[in-house]
Design an enzyme around this catalytic site. Structure first.
Site, PDB file in Angstrom:
ATOM      1  N   ASP A 245     -35.786 -73.945 -48.375  1.00  0.00           N
ATOM      2  CA  ASP A 245     -34.955 -72.844 -48.879  1.00  0.00           C
ATOM      3  C   ASP A 245     -35.266 -72.568 -50.340  1.00  0.00           C
ATOM      4  OD1 ASP A 245     -33.612 -72.425 -46.597  1.00  0.00           O
ATOM      5  OD2 ASP A 245     -31.770 -73.450 -47.183  1.00  0.00           O
TER       6      ASP A 245
ATOM      7  N   LYS B 121     -33.526 -67.162 -48.225  1.00  0.00           N
ATOM      8  CA  LYS B 121     -32.118 -67.195 -48.532  1.00  0.00           C
ATOM      9  C   LYS B 121     -31.877 -66.891 -50.004  1.00  0.00           C
ATOM     10  CE  LYS B 121     -29.830 -68.834 -44.841  1.00  0.00           C
ATOM     11  NZ  LYS B 121     -29.518 -70.244 -44.799  1.00  0.00           N
TER      12      LYS B 121
ATOM     13  N   MET C  28     -21.066 -70.537 -54.842  1.00  0.00           N
ATOM     14  CA  MET C  28     -21.415 -69.114 -54.699  1.00  0.00           C
ATOM     15  C   MET C  28     -20.323 -68.214 -55.275  1.00  0.00           C
ATOM     16  SD  MET C  28     -22.886 -69.424 -50.824  1.00  0.00           S
ATOM     17  CE  MET C  28     -21.784 -70.721 -50.298  1.00  0.00           C
TER      18      MET C  28
HETATM   19  N1  SAH Z   1     -25.801 -77.067 -49.262  1.00  0.00           N
HETATM   20  C1  SAH Z   1     -25.687 -76.835 -50.673  1.00  0.00           C
HETATM   21  C2  SAH Z   1     -24.940 -75.575 -50.985  1.00  0.00           C
HETATM   22  C3  SAH Z   1     -25.620 -74.329 -50.543  1.00  0.00           C
HETATM   23  S1  SAH Z   1     -24.742 -72.895 -50.977  1.00  0.00           S
HETATM   24  C4  SAH Z   1     -25.038 -78.047 -51.344  1.00  0.00           C
HETATM   25  O1  SAH Z   1     -24.549 -78.938 -50.645  1.00  0.00           O
HETATM   26  O2  SAH Z   1     -25.043 -78.097 -52.569  1.00  0.00           O
HETATM   27  C5  SAH Z   1     -25.527 -72.442 -52.456  1.00  0.00           C
HETATM   28  C6  SAH Z   1     -24.626 -72.658 -53.632  1.00  0.00           C
HETATM   29  O3  SAH Z   1     -24.624 -74.005 -54.045  1.00  0.00           O
HETATM   30  C7  SAH Z   1     -25.060 -71.915 -54.875  1.00  0.00           C
HETATM   31  O4  SAH Z   1     -24.676 -70.558 -54.851  1.00  0.00           O
HETATM   32  C8  SAH Z   1     -24.320 -72.666 -55.941  1.00  0.00           C
HETATM   33  O5  SAH Z   1     -22.950 -72.314 -55.966  1.00  0.00           O
HETATM   34  C9  SAH Z   1     -24.404 -74.082 -55.433  1.00  0.00           C
HETATM   35  N2  SAH Z   1     -25.507 -74.826 -56.057  1.00  0.00           N
HETATM   36  C10 SAH Z   1     -26.522 -75.430 -55.424  1.00  0.00           C
HETATM   37  N3  SAH Z   1     -27.315 -76.088 -56.299  1.00  0.00           N
HETATM   38  C11 SAH Z   1     -26.763 -75.898 -57.515  1.00  0.00           C
HETATM   39  C12 SAH Z   1     -27.110 -76.316 -58.828  1.00  0.00           C
HETATM   40  N4  SAH Z   1     -28.171 -77.080 -59.061  1.00  0.00           N
HETATM   41  N5  SAH Z   1     -26.330 -75.931 -59.852  1.00  0.00           N
HETATM   42  C13 SAH Z   1     -25.242 -75.172 -59.630  1.00  0.00           C
HETATM   43  N6  SAH Z   1     -24.874 -74.749 -58.428  1.00  0.00           N
HETATM   44  C14 SAH Z   1     -25.612 -75.101 -57.376  1.00  0.00           C
END
Ligand code: SAH
Length: 462
Positions: free
Chosen positions: A249, A271, A384
């Site tokens: 992704d 995505k 998000m």
């Molecule tokens: N499965 C992922 C989430 C996917 S949804 C998890 O468990 O983290 C995607 C969202 O995750 C982004 O829009 C943001 O809100 C958050 N996100 C993922 N990585 C991030 C990071 N390094 N810093 C800040 N937000 C992050």
């Protein structure tokens, strides 16, 4: 190559250790594990060595070393702190042609001890030729971390089937491919999960069905964590490195994709907000089709696959089609970002619970249970949520949250680009609007955010 690496068969062989302190004890332990019959000569017998006498069947001679006949010994180790004795042992051994190691003195030794990773019957030895033993030990630790303890059991299984495989598959290169598939696929994973019976069943089946072309693929649904590559789990790394195809992704960093095999096919499954490169349904089928074509597929997802990751949908398809898979949890953005921002998600003085919600807009509005989210003594983490930030703050205030409630927005948490912007429900939207923010970002709301000033530890860009 300064030293030639060999593995010595010491089963039932007479070995001599001169000295009986703690270092000698460690060498005795190693020789014992290799099945040696050990004699110890020392003026003073240390407590540890004394305690090993019965358990390790030691012959203890409490006397000074004298150059008698050493020929009866296969191997000699001198582990005393007396230079004269060490010199004498080395000289005598050399005269009599017996291999000798003087601990920490390569100059007097005809062999040296490597750092060992013991997954018997698999044994890995690392040596720096005596020039940097600490480096060799660090390297060993690295190897330890990527080779699960179950490797020993795996080798045991291979031993059990060795002859049968030889009989069934007569052509050597085909045999090699068969074993490669065994060691990098479902059968090995079964051993790692402790299901040896299952593994045996599968290997028998693979042999019965063998027609020279059969191979079964599988899917590893891997949580790649929030960004920093070394926040991957050991299992994630191992599976990533054995995958033939990597489907990843947008949130997965290049640093992590680079850990896959050079020759692995890499497929971007996209995505981006509003810009789904591959629709979810196509991704689900892509994974299934690749596995059915015999590939080992690493499906890399940011954070944890089961937290706002649609991991459940992907494995539903696999399950329906009878394809082997496993799910590897990852550090989710909430916990990665909170840790790296110095914001504990729970704290006895602040929050007794923590909720993760998505702030993804549907029809331009964030539909959440605001009454519940506005309750005190909890932390709310919003994934998000950047686009809806203003709406989120207003709705919380409208449902009873104090307008001065602390809130943080964390950009690209755990990476070199991490940025933390803190404010209150009343002030944060304007503060964020003033800055150039890069996705992904996460929002943390609650009085725990006030701890950031005190606990922030990770150097970040400002
Ligand atoms: N499965 C992922 C989430 C996917 S949804 C998890 O468990 O983290 C995607 C969202 O995750 C982004 O829009 C943001 O809100 C958050 N996100 C993922 N990585 C991030 C990071 N390094 N810093 C800040 N937000 C992050």
């Amino acid at each position: 190559m300064d030293y030639f690496p060999v593995f010595f068969n010491l089963k039932g062989q007479e070995c001599l250790v001169v000295g009986a302190g703690d270092i000698a004890a460690r060498k005795i332990e190693l020789l014992f594990r290799a099945g040696a019959k050990i004699t110890v000569i020392a003026r003073d017998i240390g407590a540890t060595v004394a305690s090993m006498q019965t358990s390790h069947s030691l012959t203890l001679q409490q006397t000074s070393f004298a150059p008698g006949d050493l020929r009866q010994f296969r191997l000699i180790v001198s582990a005393t702190d007396d230079t004269e004795t060490n010199l004498l042992v080395a000289k005598t051994a050399e005269e009599q042609g017996v291999p000798v190691n003087v601990v920490d003195n390569p100059g007097l030794s005809s062999f040296i001890f490597p750092a060992i990773v013991d997954r018997s019957p698999i044994v890995i030895a690392v040596s720096s030729g005596g020039s940097a033993p600490v480096l060799a030990r660090l390297l060993r630790a690295k190897i330890e971390s990527v080779i699960p303890p179950a490797y020993g059991r795996l080798a045991g299984l291979a031993e059990k089937f060795r002859d049968k495989v030889k009989q069934r598959i007569k052509i050597a290169p085909q045999r090699r491919i068969f074993w490669e598939n065994v060691f990098q696929g479902t059968i090995t994973e079964q051993v790692f999960f402790g299901n040896e019976q299952n593994a045996e069943k599968l290997i028998k089946l693979a042999l019965d069905d063998y027609d020279g072309s059969a191979n079964t693929g599988e899917v590893y649904l891997i949580g790649a964590g929030p960004g920093a590559a070394d926040l991957l789990t050991f299992r994630a790394l191992r599976l990533l490195q054995q995958a033939d195809v990597v489907v990843y992704d947008r949130l997965v960093s290049t640093e992590i994709i680079d850990l896959a095999r050079r020759d692995a096919e890499k497929i971007y499954a996209g995505k981006q907000r509003q810009n789904h490169t591959l629709p979810q349904i196509s991704i689900n089928h892509l994974l299934a089709d690749l596995a059915k074509a015999g590939k080992r597929v690493a499906r890399l997802k940011g954070g944890d696959p089961f937290i706002f990751g649609r991991g459940g949908e992907e494995i539903e398809t696999l399950m329906a089609q009878g394809i082997h898979f496993q799910v590897v949890p990852g550090i989710t953005a909430a916990s990665g970002c909170a840790s790296y921002a110095g914001i504990p998600l729970t704290h006895r003085d602040h929050a007794q619970s923590c909720v993760f919600v998505t702030g993804h807009l549907k029809n331009d509005c964030v539909n959440l249970n605001w009454t519940q989210l506005a309750l005190p003594n909890q932390t709310v983490v919003i994934y998000m949520g950047l686009i809806g930030l203003e709406q989120i703050c207003q709705s919380l205030i409208a449902h009873g949250s104090p307008s001065e409630l602390p809130i943080a927005l964390i950009q690209q948490g755990t990476t070199d680009n991490q940025k933390v912007i803190t404010g209150t429900l009343a002030t944060l939207p304007a503060l964020v609007a003033k800055q150039a923010i890069k996705a992904p970002t996460i929002i943390i709301i609650g009085t725990v955010v006030s701890l950031h000033d005190k606990l922030s530890w990770f150097g970040e860009c400002r």
